[in-house]
Design an enzyme around this catalytic site. Structure first.
Site, PDB file in Angstrom:
ATOM      1  N   HIS A  60      -8.422   1.736  -6.038  1.00 18.26           N
ATOM      2  CA  HIS A  60      -7.634   0.795  -5.102  1.00 18.26           C
ATOM      3  C   HIS A  60      -6.224   1.197  -5.331  1.00 18.26           C
ATOM      4  CE1 HIS A  60     -11.086  -1.486  -4.444  1.00 18.26           C
ATOM      5  NE2 HIS A  60     -11.653  -1.243  -5.621  1.00 18.26           N
ATOM      6  N   LEU A  61      -5.532   1.080  -4.193  1.00 17.87           N
ATOM      7  CA  LEU A  61      -4.018   1.410  -4.145  1.00 17.87           C
ATOM      8  C   LEU A  61      -3.346   0.230  -4.951  1.00 17.87           C
ATOM      9  CD1 LEU A  61      -3.983   2.601  -0.434  1.00 17.87           C
ATOM     10  CD2 LEU A  61      -3.630   4.121  -2.735  1.00 17.87           C
ATOM     11  N   SER A  62      -3.760  -0.990  -4.646  1.00 15.50           N
ATOM     12  CA  SER A  62      -3.032  -2.163  -5.094  1.00 15.50           C
ATOM     13  C   SER A  62      -3.790  -2.672  -6.445  1.00 15.50           C
ATOM     14  CB  SER A  62      -2.896  -3.320  -4.091  1.00 15.50           C
ATOM     15  OG  SER A  62      -4.314  -3.907  -3.650  1.00 15.50           O
TER      16      SER A  62
ATOM     17  N   ASN B 173     -12.747   4.721  -2.090  1.00 14.06           N
ATOM     18  CA  ASN B 173     -11.727   3.345  -2.135  1.00 14.06           C
ATOM     19  C   ASN B 173     -12.507   2.424  -1.112  1.00 14.06           C
ATOM     20  OD1 ASN B 173     -10.016   1.123  -1.629  1.00 14.06           O
ATOM     21  ND2 ASN B 173      -8.382   2.552  -1.639  1.00 14.06           N
TER      22      ASN B 173
ATOM     23  N   ASP C 136     -25.868  -0.380  -2.994  1.00 13.84           N
ATOM     24  CA  ASP C 136     -27.127   0.170  -2.939  1.00 13.84           C
ATOM     25  C   ASP C 136     -27.380   1.689  -2.857  1.00 13.84           C
ATOM     26  OD1 ASP C 136     -28.048  -2.156  -3.939  1.00 13.84           O
ATOM     27  OD2 ASP C 136     -28.970  -2.648  -1.993  1.00 13.84           O
TER      28      ASP C 136
ATOM     29  N   ARG D 175     -10.507 -11.236  -4.057  1.00 10.14           N
ATOM     30  CA  ARG D 175     -10.349  -9.456  -4.644  1.00 10.14           C
ATOM     31  C   ARG D 175     -10.731  -8.974  -5.649  1.00 10.14           C
ATOM     32  NH1 ARG D 175      -7.989  -7.476   0.463  1.00 10.14           N
ATOM     33  NH2 ARG D 175      -6.449  -8.825   1.324  1.00 10.14           N
TER      34      ARG D 175
ATOM     35  N   TYR E 110       0.831  -1.113   0.024  1.00  9.66           N
ATOM     36  CA  TYR E 110       0.172  -0.087   0.046  1.00  9.66           C
ATOM     37  C   TYR E 110       0.742   1.284   0.038  1.00  9.66           C
ATOM     38  CZ  TYR E 110      -3.622  -3.395   1.183  1.00  9.66           C
ATOM     39  OH  TYR E 110      -4.380  -4.317   1.074  1.00  9.66           O
TER      40      TYR E 110
ATOM     41  N   HIS F   7     -15.484  -6.049  -1.973  1.00 14.78           N
ATOM     42  CA  HIS F   7     -16.023  -7.634  -2.235  1.00 14.78           C
ATOM     43  C   HIS F   7     -17.357  -7.990  -1.407  1.00 14.78           C
ATOM     44  CE1 HIS F   7     -12.011  -6.900  -3.542  1.00 14.78           C
ATOM     45  NE2 HIS F   7     -11.781  -6.656  -1.973  1.00 14.78           N
TER      46      HIS F   7
END
EC number: 4.2.1.10
Length: 146
Positions: free
Chosen positions: A101-103, A75, A88, A112, A23, A81
Site C-alpha cells: 500500500h502506498l499510504s 496492491n 480466495d 482502511r 499517494y 477491505h
C-alpha cells in the site's frame, strides 16, 4: 528466469493526479517501468496489470497459476477491505505474495485498517509510497532464490 506478477487494484491508474499528498506524484507507468527494469537486471520477467474491475484481477490470478508465475506483488487498493473473492483466488493460486500500500493504511480512516489479505501474505508493506513496490520486489526475489 522467474516471473513476478504485479497487480494494481482500483483507482491506481490515477496515480500522479489523484490525491498526490497521499499517494505521491509518480504515475503507475513510472512504477511499472522501474520494477520491470529492476527485475530484468536480475534476470527475471515482470508482468503487471491494473484494473478497476475485481473480476479482472481474479481472472489474472487464475491465469498466473496456469502460467507458472512464481510470485505476486499486489496492491489491492480498495479491494483490500472488501474482496473475499480476490482473497480466495490468491489462496487457490498457491502463489506466494506480498501486499503493498502506498499510504499508511493504519494512519487513515478506521475502515482502511482491516485487510482480507494480510494474514495470508508473505509480508505487508505500507506507508512508504512507491518505494514499497521496490522493497516488495527485492523481498520477492530473495524468496524466489531460497
Amino acid at each position: 528466469m522467474s516471473t513476478i506478477l504485479v497487480l494494481h487494484g482500483p483507482n491506481l491508474n490515477m496515480l500522479g493526479t489523484r490525491e498526490p499528498e497521499v499517494y505521491g506524484h509518480e504515475t503507475l507507468a513510472d512504477i511499472d517501468d522501474r520494477l520491470r527494469s529492476k527485475a530484468a537486471e536480475k534476470g527475471h520477467h515482470l508482468l503487471h496489470l491494473q484494473s478497476n474491475a475485481e473480476y479482472e484481477l481474479i481472472e489474472r490470478v487464475h491465469e498466473a497459476r496456469a502460467e507458472g508465475v512464481d510470485f505476486i506483488i499486489i496492491n489491492p487498493a480498495a479491494f483490500t477491505h472488501t474482496s473475499v473473492a480476490l482473497r480466495d483466488a490468491m489462496l487457490a493460486s498457491g502463489i506466494p505474495f506480498i501486499e503493498v500500500h502506498l499510504s499508511n493504511v493504519h494512519a487513515r480512516e478506521p475502515f482502511r485498517h482491516h485487510s482480507y489479505f494480510s494474514d495470508i501474505a508473505e509480508g505487508v508493506i505500507c506507508g512508504l509510497g512507491s518505494q514499497g513496490y521496490d522493497l516488495a520486489l527485492k523481498a520477492a526475489l530473495q524468496r524466489i532464490h531460497r
